[in-house]
Design a protein around this motif. Structure first.
Motif: not given
Length: 267
Positions: A14-17, A157-167, A193-198
Motif C-alpha cells: 500500500a505504501c508504494v501503490l 517523493t521518490k522514497l517509498p520503494p526504497l523505504i519498503v525495501a529497507y524497512a 528525507a531522513l525524517i520522512w523515512a522515519m
C-alpha cells in the motif's frame, strides 16, 4: 487513533501503490498553490480533476507527474538490483529515462524558451533537480557527482520503494541518504528525507498517521529502535528538533510552503 490495519506485506504494498496513485491523482492540479484554488474547483474534488487546472503542462489524466515517474525508476532499479540500492544503476536509469522519455520531449527541446504565454506545454514538466542532474551527466560528470544544489520536496517523493525495501533494517537511513545524495547535494534535502523515512517506517510498523509522526520523533530523540540508534546522539537531537517543528506547524494548519520548510528546510 487506531493503528493502520493489514499485514506488514499489505502495508508495504500500500505504501508504494499509495504513493503512485496519490501522485497520479494530483497531476491535473499539480503546483496549484494559488489562493483561489478552491474557488476554481467549484466544489468539486481535486483528484483526477477534469478539465485540468494545471497551468504548467498537459499530460493524460491518471499518468504520473515527474515525481511519480522517478518513483517508478527507483522501484525498477531496486527490482533489477535484487532489492538493494545500487547507486550507479539508479543514476543511470534516471538519466536514461528522463533523457529519452517521449513525455518530456517538448520540455527538453524548448525549456529555455518556455514562458507564461506558452504554458501549459504539451507533455510533462521536468523538475529543477533533474534538469541540473541531466546537464551534469551530459557534461561527462561522474554518475555520483551530478547532484543539484537543490532542497525541494522531490528529495522525499521518490522514497517509498526504497523505504519498503529497507524497512526495519539498520541500513535504512544510510541508503536513504545515499539515494537522495545522487540528486540533491544539500543538507536540507537529506534531513527532510531522513525524517520522512522515519515516519514512513512507523507507518509500515502499523502506526496511524499522526501517531507515526510522534513515534518517529520519540525514536529519533531516544534512539529507541535499531534504525535511529545508528545515528549519533547529536544528529538525533537535531532531527528530533526539526520533527518537533514539523509537528507544531501541522497543528497550526500553516500553508504548504511553510509546512515543508519546517520539515528540514525543504521548500
Amino acid at each position: 487513533m487506531d493503528d493502520v490495519g493489514g499485514s506488514e506485506e499489505q502495508r508495504a504494498e500500500a505504501c508504494v501503490l499509495g504513493a503512485l496513485v496519490g501522485d497520479a491523482a494530483c497531476l491535473t492540479t499539480h503546483w496549484c498553490y494559488n489562493d483561489d484554488f478552491e474557488s476554481k474547483l467549484g466544489g468539486g474534488d481535486p483528484e483526477f480533476r477534469e478539465p485540468p487546472l494545471n497551468g504548467f503542462y498537459q499530460a493524460s489524466s491518471g499518468s504520473q507527474t515527474c515525481y511519480g515517474d522517478h518513483t517508478l525508476v527507483v522501484l525498477n532499479s531496486l527490482v533489477d538490483s535484487g532489492g538493494v540500492l545500487d547507486g550507479q544503476d539508479l543514476a543511470t536509469k534516471t538519466y536514461e529515462y528522463f533523457k529519452h522519455a517521449d513525455d518530456y520531449a517538448f520540455f527538453r527541446q524548448h525549456r529555455d524558451s518556455i514562458t507564461k504565454d506558452t504554458m501549459p506545454i504539451p507533455g510533462k514538466w521536468m523538475h529543477g533537480s533533474f534538469v541540473k542532474f541531466l546537464a551534469a551527466y551530459d557534461c561527462g560528470t561522474a554518475w555520483n557527482l551530478c547532484a543539484a544544489d537543490d532542497k525541494q520536496i522531490d528529495a522525499c517523493t521518490k522514497l517509498p520503494p526504497l523505504i519498503v525495501a529497507y524497512a526495519g533494517r539498520t541500513e535504512l537511513l544510510p541508503r536513504v541518504a545515499e539515494a537522495v545524495g545522487l540528486f540533491h547535494s544539500t543538507d536540507d534535502a537529506t534531513i527532510g528525507a531522513l525524517i520522512w523515512a522515519m515516519i514512513l517506517q512507523k507507518l509500515l510498523d502499523g502506526c496511524a498517521p499522526m501517531d507515526a509522526v510522534t513515534a518517529a520523533h520519540d525514536s529519533i530523540k531516544k534512539g529507541s529502535d535499531a534504525t535511529a540508534a545508528e545515528l549519533p546522539a547529536e544528529v538525533r537531537r537535531f532531527y528530533a528538533m526539526k520533527l518537533r517543528e514539523t509537528m507544531a506547524a501541522a497543528k497550526k494548519d500553516v500553508d504548504h510552503k511553510e509546512f515543508c520548510k519546517s520539515a528540514g528546510g525543504i521548500s
